[in-house]
Design an enzyme around this catalytic site. Structure first.
Site, mmCIF file in Angstrom:
data_model
loop_
_atom_site.group_PDB
_atom_site.id
_atom_site.type_symbol
_atom_site.label_atom_id
_atom_site.label_comp_id
_atom_site.label_asym_id
_atom_site.label_seq_id
_atom_site.Cartn_x
_atom_site.Cartn_y
_atom_site.Cartn_z
ATOM 1 N N ASP A 89 17.945 -6.592 -8.979
ATOM 2 C CA ASP A 89 17.517 -6.752 -7.591
ATOM 3 C C ASP A 89 16.316 -7.696 -7.576
ATOM 4 O O ASP A 89 15.208 -7.309 -7.956
ATOM 5 C CB ASP A 89 17.111 -5.407 -6.986
ATOM 6 N N LYS A 151 19.970 -7.656 0.066
ATOM 7 C CA LYS A 151 19.253 -6.384 0.194
ATOM 8 C C LYS A 151 18.127 -6.539 1.201
ATOM 9 O O LYS A 151 17.387 -7.528 1.178
ATOM 10 C CB LYS A 151 18.712 -5.963 -1.174
ATOM 11 N N LYS A 180 22.996 -4.166 0.788
ATOM 12 C CA LYS A 180 22.241 -2.997 0.347
ATOM 13 C C LYS A 180 21.099 -2.779 1.326
ATOM 14 O O LYS A 180 20.246 -3.658 1.511
ATOM 15 C CB LYS A 180 21.701 -3.175 -1.067
#
Length: 232
Positions: A89, A151, A180
């Protein structure tokens, strides 16, 4: 899909200890979460503790500010993968986005994507700092770079995921890109709203309370007067 498989069970606190990470891994195994999400220094430990389970290891890169150089982020990502990370991430350089230096943002993502040997890449855009147009632009860049996920948040911004952010991304993503949602997600109701809006992964430190509806304070309602559950 069972609810636990949506969840990246997360501990990204500054004072996280090895005992905290061990607990995180035990909980992820018990509730069959998709991954644990940890700082780079705990990737090896998490990988060891989760050996033989179906739970993956997710590691943050350039976290939480995203202002490292692309080479530093790339090295951090490679190191995480070598230590056992299954997913990365990464935080974008928000300043570069606001400067409209889209080639920089795109090249940085591509450098990290190409360095991690096909592992899952999620791009953290910190929606609390962005305008709607900037969220759309980042969605387009993520479409163009063929990353796995966009995300919403680090959890360190002024707010976390919102249904409106997820809906906006969902309207502009291609069929490859997944979403996400993360930051401030503490209840099943919140999670369900975000999934209905288009999220396919949820980052939260409240995974256990979400799937059991029992919070650390012992209550079943985080709006009760005595609830001491920490914001994340």
């Amino acid at each position: 899909m069972e609810i636990g498989k949506y969840i990246d069970h997360t501990n990204l606190k500054m004072d996280a200890t090895s005992e905290h990470i061990a607990k995180l891994c035990r909980e992820a195994t018990e509730y069959n979460f998709e991954t644990v999400c940890v700082h780079p220094c705990y990737v090896g430990l998490a990988k060891e503790l989760l050996e033989g389970t179906n739970v993956g290891v997710c590691c943050v890169v350039g976290f939480p500010l995203g202002m490292n150089t692309p080479k530093v982020k790339s090295f951090e990502a490679i190191d995480a993968v070598e230590n056992g990370a299954d997913e990365i991430d990464m935080v974008i350089n928000v300043g570069a986005l606001k400067d409209k230096d889209y080639e920089y943002v795109k090249a940085e993502i591509e450098e990290i994507r190409d360095s991690i040997d096909g592992k899952v890449l999620k791009v953290i855009i910190e929606t609390s700092l962005l305008t709607s147009d900037e969220i759309i632009k980042m969605t387009e860049i993520c479409n163009e770079t063929f990353v796995n996920y966009i995300k919403t948040s680090t959890g360190f911004g002024s707010r976390g995921a919102s249904v409106e952010d997820v809906k906006l991304i969902n309207e502009h993503r291609n069929e490859v890109l997944e979403i996400k949602a993360s930051g401030g997600i503490k209840t099943y109701e919140q999670m369900n709203e975000l999934i209905n809006a288009g999220a396919t992964r949820i980052g939260t430190s409240s995974g256990v309370s979400i799937v059991t509806n029992i919070h650390e304070c012992g209550c079943d309602d985080c709006h009760c007067d005595n609830c001491e559950c920490e914001e994340e």
